[in-house]
Design a protein around this motif. Structure first.
Motif, PDB file in Angstrom:
ATOM      1  N   LEU A 133       0.834  -1.195   0.000  1.00 25.27           N
ATOM      2  CA  LEU A 133       0.000   0.000   0.000  1.00 25.27           C
ATOM      3  C   LEU A 133       0.870   1.247   0.000  1.00 25.27           C
ATOM      4  CD1 LEU A 133      -2.852  -0.867   2.534  1.00 25.27           C
ATOM      5  CD2 LEU A 133      -3.017  -0.713   0.049  1.00 25.27           C
ATOM      6  N   ALA A 161     -15.590   3.353   2.451  1.00 25.12           N
ATOM      7  CA  ALA A 161     -14.136   3.379   2.615  1.00 25.12           C
ATOM      8  C   ALA A 161     -13.502   4.388   1.661  1.00 25.12           C
ATOM      9  CB  ALA A 161     -13.563   1.979   2.373  1.00 25.12           C
ATOM     10  N   ALA A 162     -13.965   4.418   0.419  1.00 23.23           N
ATOM     11  CA  ALA A 162     -13.443   5.372  -0.554  1.00 23.23           C
ATOM     12  C   ALA A 162     -13.807   6.805  -0.158  1.00 23.23           C
ATOM     13  CB  ALA A 162     -13.990   5.057  -1.943  1.00 23.23           C
ATOM     14  N   LEU A 182     -11.466   8.078   2.486  1.00 22.66           N
ATOM     15  CA  LEU A 182     -10.144   8.424   1.954  1.00 22.66           C
ATOM     16  C   LEU A 182     -10.145   9.797   1.283  1.00 22.66           C
ATOM     17  CD1 LEU A 182      -8.794   5.074   0.476  1.00 22.66           C
ATOM     18  CD2 LEU A 182      -7.603   6.537   2.093  1.00 22.66           C
ATOM     19  N   TRP A 229      -4.944  -4.321  -2.681  1.00 22.28           N
ATOM     20  CA  TRP A 229      -5.167  -2.873  -2.765  1.00 22.28           C
ATOM     21  C   TRP A 229      -6.629  -2.583  -2.425  1.00 22.28           C
ATOM     22  CZ3 TRP A 229      -7.819   0.185  -6.634  1.00 22.28           C
ATOM     23  CH2 TRP A 229      -8.386  -0.540  -7.671  1.00 22.28           C
ATOM     24  N   PHE A 230      -6.956  -1.303  -2.281  1.00 23.65           N
ATOM     25  CA  PHE A 230      -8.262  -0.928  -1.748  1.00 23.65           C
ATOM     26  C   PHE A 230      -9.428  -1.316  -2.653  1.00 23.65           C
ATOM     27  CE2 PHE A 230      -5.559   1.826   0.805  1.00 23.65           C
ATOM     28  CZ  PHE A 230      -6.181   1.778   2.035  1.00 23.65           C
ATOM     29  N   GLU A 231      -9.196  -1.408  -3.965  1.00 17.17           N
ATOM     30  CA  GLU A 231     -10.246  -1.674  -4.956  1.00 17.17           C
ATOM     31  C   GLU A 231     -11.250  -0.512  -4.995  1.00 17.17           C
ATOM     32  OE1 GLU A 231     -10.601  -4.143  -7.151  1.00 17.17           O
ATOM     33  OE2 GLU A 231      -9.176  -5.661  -6.473  1.00 17.17           O
ATOM     34  N   GLY A 239     -10.132  -1.852   2.398  1.00 17.11           N
ATOM     35  CA  GLY A 239     -10.827  -1.021   1.441  1.00 17.11           C
ATOM     36  C   GLY A 239     -12.269  -1.427   1.199  1.00 17.11           C
TER      37      GLY A 239
END
Length: 381
Positions: A121, A175-176, A179, A288-290, A312
């Motif tokens: 990450l 989650a996105a 961020l 990864w977060f996707e 993620g």
């Protein structure tokens, strides 16, 4: 209502391209919809498009003509990188149009787009005013020069206020959204809306499920292929793998020495759904977060539980013990424990989780729910 959807197609068609086509098809019976698209390219043409993505006047002229011709109420943008560019946002607002942008990835807060570099990450860019560390590492295409230019284009339009012109941003998961809220973009929280993508119509297979696990996706490092192969080599549980990519030879190598691992190659969408509907559970080991993994939605649409990295999008889409299970990202040992935990469940317990997976799909990811939420966003202006 008139809608103009905007999208740059990638050289190799991927998930964002699929979502763009899918949502256009969903909306055509409800609104007057037209599309304005670009096409990324390789070689010299691609290099020119990439360089002029900061302010592509040729694209701007075409887009202004489309605005005059269609006169949309809302411009809904999916991907601007790199053949179209941010000039689309500026011109849409100059024409007094409402602008909606779906953020399918993390390119606005890191040039990598996926917050991953060298198998780990990479979050250093998220809160940076300018992502110099990402530039020096060459996180975009392993190129310092290309990473700098992509970062500069994003930074330039941040200084211009282009990103602030957008009326609503659609994030695919909580989650996105979190961020982007924490990022240096400093977008007004009221502009950030969570709306998942949708999957295919539900197709639940009749009869008992088979005991094997299934992986479907690109055979790349960020998909957690190595940890998955290592775990199944240790457990002896059966795994079927569908997909293609640069790690195909590694997959073939494991298959040659592990009788419990088999490689199916590339499958059609119909074949994927059929195979997923028959397996015990889907394995989703991404590191990864996707954005919004379509494979997970497809699994839920068939009532198939998902064993996934607790990271993620997967951390919010999957509730451990309810519609699937979690394991530590890139940790083959913890994946082994999760596989054993799943295998130790009785048939009735697995059936409950399978039903919960289908319930998750019907509550969040059906085409009708997606259409309704899109129309609610458009009608909110």
């Amino acid at each position: 209502m008139k809608i103009l959807t905007v999208h740059t197609f990638y050289q190799q068609k991927g998930g964002e391209d699929f979502v763009f086509d899918q949502e256009n098809a969903l909306l055509k019976s409800n609104v007057d919809i037209r599309s304005f698209t670009g096409q990324n390219a390789g070689g010299l043409k691609g290099a020119v498009l990439f360089f002029f993505s900061i302010w592509n006047s040729s694209v701007g002229t075409r887009f202004k003509n489309e605005l005059r011709s269609h006169n949309p109420d809302v411009v809904h943008i999916h991907n601007l990188h790199y053949a179209l560019g941010p000039i689309i946002i500026y011109l849409a607002k100059k024409a007094n149009k409402k602008v909606v942008v779906t953020l399918h990835n993390f390119r606005l807060i890191c040039p990598s787009g996926i917050l991953l570099h060298d198998g780990s990450l990479f979050l250093d860019s998220v809160k940076s005013d300018f992502p110099w560390k990402a530039v020096f590492k060459g996180v975009y295409r392993n190129s310092v020069l290309q990473t700098f230019w992509l970062a500069f284009v994003t930074w330039f339009h941040k200084q211009m206020g282009t990103w602030d012109l957008v009326d609503k941003y659609i994030l695919l998961t909580d989650a996105a959204r979190n961020l982007f809220l924490e990022s240096s973009l400093k977008i007004n929280p009221d502009k950030l809306i969570v709306k998942p993508n949708s999957g295919p119509p539900s197709t639940v297979a009749k009869g008992p499920r088979l005991p094997h696990f299934m992986f479907v996706g690109r055979l790349t490092e960020e998909k957690g292929i190595v940890a998955m192969l290592t775990a199944f080599e240790q457990t002896g549980s059966y795994l079927k793998i569908a997909g293609t990519g640069p790690l195909e030879n590694l997959v073939q190598d494991f298959c040659s020495r592990c009788r419990n691992i088999s490689y199916m190659g590339s499958l059609t969408k119909e074949e994927v759904l059929s195979e997923i509907s028959k397996c015990s559970a889907l394995i989703f080991p991404s590191i990864w977060f996707e954005g919004m993994p379509m494979t997970i939605i497809e699994a839920f649409s068939t009532g198939t539980p998902v064993l996934a990295s607790n990271l993620g999008a997967m951390s919010t889409m999957i509730q451990d013990g309810t519609n699937g299970m979690h394991f530590k990202p890139n940790d083959s040992g913890d994946l082994c424990k999760t596989i054993k935990r799943w295998n130790d469940l009785g048939n009735e317990e697995k059936a409950v989780i399978s039903k919960n997976a289908l319930d998750s799909y019907e509550a969040l990811y059906t085409p009708e729910i997606n259409r309704r939420k899109l129309l609610e966003i458009y009608n909110s202006f």
